[in-house]
Write a protein that holds these residues in place. Structure first.
Motif, PDB file in Angstrom:
ATOM      1  N   VAL A  33       0.871  -1.182   0.000  1.00  0.00           N
ATOM      2  CA  VAL A  33       0.000   0.000   0.000  1.00  0.00           C
ATOM      3  C   VAL A  33       0.905   1.229   0.000  1.00  0.00           C
ATOM      4  N   SER A  34       0.762   2.048  -1.037  1.00  0.00           N
ATOM      5  CA  SER A  34       1.606   3.233  -1.185  1.00  0.00           C
ATOM      6  C   SER A  34       1.104   4.380  -0.319  1.00  0.00           C
ATOM      7  N   ALA A  35       1.987   5.320  -0.080  1.00  0.00           N
ATOM      8  CA  ALA A  35       1.586   6.581   0.538  1.00  0.00           C
ATOM      9  C   ALA A  35       1.456   7.623  -0.570  1.00  0.00           C
ATOM     10  N   THR A  37       0.246  12.020  -1.382  1.00  0.00           N
ATOM     11  CA  THR A  37      -0.251  13.304  -0.890  1.00  0.00           C
ATOM     12  C   THR A  37      -1.493  13.742  -1.666  1.00  0.00           C
ATOM     13  N   ARG A  38      -1.888  12.943  -2.667  1.00  0.00           N
ATOM     14  CA  ARG A  38      -3.078  13.370  -3.413  1.00  0.00           C
ATOM     15  C   ARG A  38      -4.339  13.135  -2.598  1.00  0.00           C
ATOM     16  N   LYS A  39      -5.384  13.839  -2.979  1.00  0.00           N
ATOM     17  CA  LYS A  39      -6.659  13.756  -2.246  1.00  0.00           C
ATOM     18  C   LYS A  39      -7.282  12.372  -2.409  1.00  0.00           C
ATOM     19  N   ARG A  40      -7.894  11.911  -1.335  1.00  0.00           N
ATOM     20  CA  ARG A  40      -8.584  10.626  -1.379  1.00  0.00           C
ATOM     21  C   ARG A  40      -9.846  10.745  -2.229  1.00  0.00           C
ATOM     22  N   ARG A  41     -10.049   9.775  -3.133  1.00  0.00           N
ATOM     23  CA  ARG A  41     -11.307   9.761  -3.898  1.00  0.00           C
ATOM     24  C   ARG A  41     -12.382   9.129  -3.029  1.00  0.00           C
ATOM     25  N   GLU A  42     -13.648   9.378  -3.405  1.00  0.00           N
ATOM     26  CA  GLU A  42     -14.758   8.965  -2.554  1.00  0.00           C
ATOM     27  C   GLU A  42     -14.780   7.470  -2.252  1.00  0.00           C
ATOM     28  N   ASP A  49      -6.387   1.522   0.014  1.00  0.00           N
ATOM     29  CA  ASP A  49      -5.987   1.938  -1.335  1.00  0.00           C
ATOM     30  C   ASP A  49      -4.653   2.682  -1.294  1.00  0.00           C
ATOM     31  N   TYR A  50      -4.522   3.570  -0.350  1.00  0.00           N
ATOM     32  CA  TYR A  50      -3.295   4.339  -0.123  1.00  0.00           C
ATOM     33  C   TYR A  50      -3.276   4.735   1.345  1.00  0.00           C
ATOM     34  N   TYR A  51      -2.109   5.169   1.803  1.00  0.00           N
ATOM     35  CA  TYR A  51      -2.045   5.951   3.030  1.00  0.00           C
ATOM     36  C   TYR A  51      -2.070   7.400   2.579  1.00  0.00           C
ATOM     37  N   LEU A  68      10.966   3.150   0.008  1.00  0.00           N
ATOM     38  CA  LEU A  68      11.761   2.312  -0.900  1.00  0.00           C
ATOM     39  C   LEU A  68      12.021   3.086  -2.187  1.00  0.00           C
ATOM     40  N   GLU A  69      10.997   3.806  -2.630  1.00  0.00           N
ATOM     41  CA  GLU A  69      11.078   4.658  -3.823  1.00  0.00           C
ATOM     42  C   GLU A  69       9.984   5.680  -3.696  1.00  0.00           C
ATOM     43  N   TYR A  70      10.099   6.751  -4.454  1.00  0.00           N
ATOM     44  CA  TYR A  70       8.983   7.700  -4.529  1.00  0.00           C
ATOM     45  C   TYR A  70       9.113   8.520  -5.797  1.00  0.00           C
ATOM     46  N   VAL A  73       4.017  12.371  -9.191  1.00  0.00           N
ATOM     47  CA  VAL A  73       3.267  11.940 -10.374  1.00  0.00           C
ATOM     48  C   VAL A  73       2.297  13.052 -10.753  1.00  0.00           C
ATOM     49  N   TYR A  74       1.090  12.707 -11.084  1.00  0.00           N
ATOM     50  CA  TYR A  74       0.127  13.675 -11.591  1.00  0.00           C
ATOM     51  C   TYR A  74      -0.049  14.872 -10.666  1.00  0.00           C
ATOM     52  N   GLY A  75      -0.048  16.052 -11.244  1.00  0.00           N
ATOM     53  CA  GLY A  75      -0.315  17.268 -10.479  1.00  0.00           C
ATOM     54  C   GLY A  75       0.710  17.533  -9.398  1.00  0.00           C
ATOM     55  N   TYR A  78       3.046  13.569  -4.458  1.00  0.00           N
ATOM     56  CA  TYR A  78       3.984  12.492  -4.137  1.00  0.00           C
ATOM     57  C   TYR A  78       3.259  11.152  -4.077  1.00  0.00           C
ATOM     58  N   TYR A  79       3.960  10.128  -4.552  1.00  0.00           N
ATOM     59  CA  TYR A  79       3.530   8.738  -4.384  1.00  0.00           C
ATOM     60  C   TYR A  79       4.778   7.965  -3.980  1.00  0.00           C
ATOM     61  N   GLY A  80       4.664   7.105  -2.997  1.00  0.00           N
ATOM     62  CA  GLY A  80       5.848   6.352  -2.588  1.00  0.00           C
ATOM     63  C   GLY A  80       5.512   5.051  -1.886  1.00  0.00           C
ATOM     64  N   THR A  81       6.499   4.159  -1.862  1.00  0.00           N
ATOM     65  CA  THR A  81       6.328   2.826  -1.266  1.00  0.00           C
ATOM     66  C   THR A  81       7.004   2.772   0.108  1.00  0.00           C
ATOM     67  N   PRO A  82       6.222   2.538   1.172  1.00  0.00           N
ATOM     68  CA  PRO A  82       6.842   2.356   2.491  1.00  0.00           C
ATOM     69  C   PRO A  82       7.742   1.113   2.470  1.00  0.00           C
ATOM     70  N   GLU A  99       2.508  -1.654  -7.258  1.00  0.00           N
ATOM     71  CA  GLU A  99       1.871  -1.057  -8.440  1.00  0.00           C
ATOM     72  C   GLU A  99       2.351   0.384  -8.518  1.00  0.00           C
ATOM     73  N   ILE A 100       3.397   0.602  -9.280  1.00  0.00           N
ATOM     74  CA  ILE A 100       4.047   1.922  -9.299  1.00  0.00           C
ATOM     75  C   ILE A 100       4.378   2.342 -10.727  1.00  0.00           C
ATOM     76  N   GLU A 101       4.738   3.615 -10.916  1.00  0.00           N
ATOM     77  CA  GLU A 101       5.034   4.085 -12.261  1.00  0.00           C
ATOM     78  C   GLU A 101       6.538   3.949 -12.595  1.00  0.00           C
ATOM     79  N   ILE A 102       6.927   4.497 -13.739  1.00  0.00           N
ATOM     80  CA  ILE A 102       8.251   4.195 -14.301  1.00  0.00           C
ATOM     81  C   ILE A 102       9.412   4.728 -13.445  1.00  0.00           C
TER      82      ILE A 102
HETATM   83  P1  5GP Z   1      -3.675   7.191  -9.035  1.00  0.00           P
HETATM   84  O1  5GP Z   1      -3.578   8.601  -8.535  1.00  0.00           O
HETATM   85  O2  5GP Z   1      -4.539   7.078 -10.253  1.00  0.00           O
HETATM   86  O3  5GP Z   1      -4.091   6.233  -7.936  1.00  0.00           O
HETATM   87  O4  5GP Z   1      -2.203   6.719  -9.455  1.00  0.00           O
HETATM   88  C1  5GP Z   1      -1.457   7.445 -10.333  1.00  0.00           C
HETATM   89  C2  5GP Z   1      -0.150   6.740 -10.681  1.00  0.00           C
HETATM   90  O5  5GP Z   1       0.695   6.653  -9.540  1.00  0.00           O
HETATM   91  C3  5GP Z   1      -0.284   5.317 -11.213  1.00  0.00           C
HETATM   92  O6  5GP Z   1       0.465   5.237 -12.428  1.00  0.00           O
HETATM   93  C4  5GP Z   1       0.369   4.458 -10.164  1.00  0.00           C
HETATM   94  O7  5GP Z   1       1.013   3.335 -10.731  1.00  0.00           O
HETATM   95  C5  5GP Z   1       1.366   5.409  -9.560  1.00  0.00           C
HETATM   96  N1  5GP Z   1       1.720   5.047  -8.191  1.00  0.00           N
HETATM   97  C6  5GP Z   1       0.895   4.621  -7.195  1.00  0.00           C
HETATM   98  N2  5GP Z   1       1.588   4.386  -6.079  1.00  0.00           N
HETATM   99  C7  5GP Z   1       2.892   4.653  -6.350  1.00  0.00           C
HETATM  100  C8  5GP Z   1       4.105   4.597  -5.582  1.00  0.00           C
HETATM  101  O8  5GP Z   1       4.139   4.215  -4.419  1.00  0.00           O
HETATM  102  N3  5GP Z   1       5.229   4.975  -6.215  1.00  0.00           N
HETATM  103  C9  5GP Z   1       5.264   5.378  -7.505  1.00  0.00           C
HETATM  104  N4  5GP Z   1       6.447   5.701  -8.023  1.00  0.00           N
HETATM  105  N5  5GP Z   1       4.149   5.451  -8.254  1.00  0.00           N
HETATM  106  C10 5GP Z   1       2.976   5.085  -7.691  1.00  0.00           C
END
Ligand code: 5GP
Length: 189
Positions: A33-35, A37-42, A49-51, A68-70, A73-75, A78-82, A99-102
């Motif tokens: 489960v990733s962390a 900073t984006r807003k939680r969807r309904e 889904d996320y922290y 582990l990585e961060y 992403v969109y807007g 931050y997205y990252g893996t604990p 489930e993470i991006e490139i």
């Molecule tokens: P969404 O906001 O639609 O949930 O996710 C947007 C993008 O962020 C997706 O491409 C997803 O794979 C990526 N993503 C989700 N969690 C992480 C994470 O922990 N690390 C990275 N690098 N990308 C993530």
């Protein structure tokens, strides 16, 4: 490392989440489960889904080495893996699914070169590429331009060298089976 670190990426709408959820139903799998900073969807649940965290908290976890990585992403969110649950579950011999991006995939591969990274493609995008290549009406440059414009992200994924496999998701169950076969091969190696 006893378990297998499995990275799943792909363009949005390709069915990644469904695939990951199905994989996570296996008793020998753990879905990270990733962390963010984006807003939680309904329809989303914090901790499932996320922290959902503040930018301050996220930046603190980066500074303290708890990611582990961060990536941003969109807007610019931050997205990252604990890291801790990932390490614990690998030690326990689990298939740990990220489930993470490139950008994140590149970071994980640097740290854990033995991780298996799979990029999921939608059949429609693949069809489009096949059609373009098969048409042979464009010179290579024009073809490259079309492919890059049509699917810049996929090209980037291919050129990044981060991914071990590209799988076309024709059918979720078949894709899940293909992924499990890849993981089993890795476990044997
Ligand atoms: P969404 O906001 O639609 O949930 O996710 C947007 C993008 O962020 C997706 O491409 C997803 O794979 C990526 N993503 C989700 N969690 C992480 C994470 O922990 N690390 C990275 N690098 N990308 C993530």
């Amino acid at each position: 490392m006893a378990g297998v670190l499995l990275i799943i990426s792909g363009p949005s709408g390709v069915g990644k989440s469904t695939i990951c959820r199905k994989l996570a139903e296996r008793p020998d799998a753990f879905l990270s489960v990733s962390a963010t900073t984006r807003k939680r969807r309904e329809n989303e649940v914090d901790g499932r889904d996320y922290y959902f965290v503040t930018t301050e908290a996220f930046e603190r976890s980066i500074a303290e080495g708890r990611c582990l990585e961060y990536a941003k992403v969109y807007g610019g969110q931050y997205y990252g893996t604990p890291i801790e649950p990932v390490l614990n579950n690998l030690e326990a011999g689990k298939i740990v699914i990220l489930e993470i991006e490139i950008e994140g995939t590149l970071q994980v591969k640097k740290r854990f070169p033995q991780a298996v990274a799979i990029y999921i493609l939608a059949p429609t995008a693949a069809d489009q590429q096949r059609r373009l290549v098969g048409r042979r009406s464009e010179d290579p440059e024009a073809l490259a331009e079309r492919l890059s414009k049509a699917d810049g992200e996929i090209r980037y994924a291919q050129e990044s060298g981060a991914y071990d496999y590209f799988l076309v998701n024709h059918d979720v169950d078949e894709t899940v089976e293909a992924i499990i076969r890849i993981v089993k091969e890795k476990q044997k190696a």
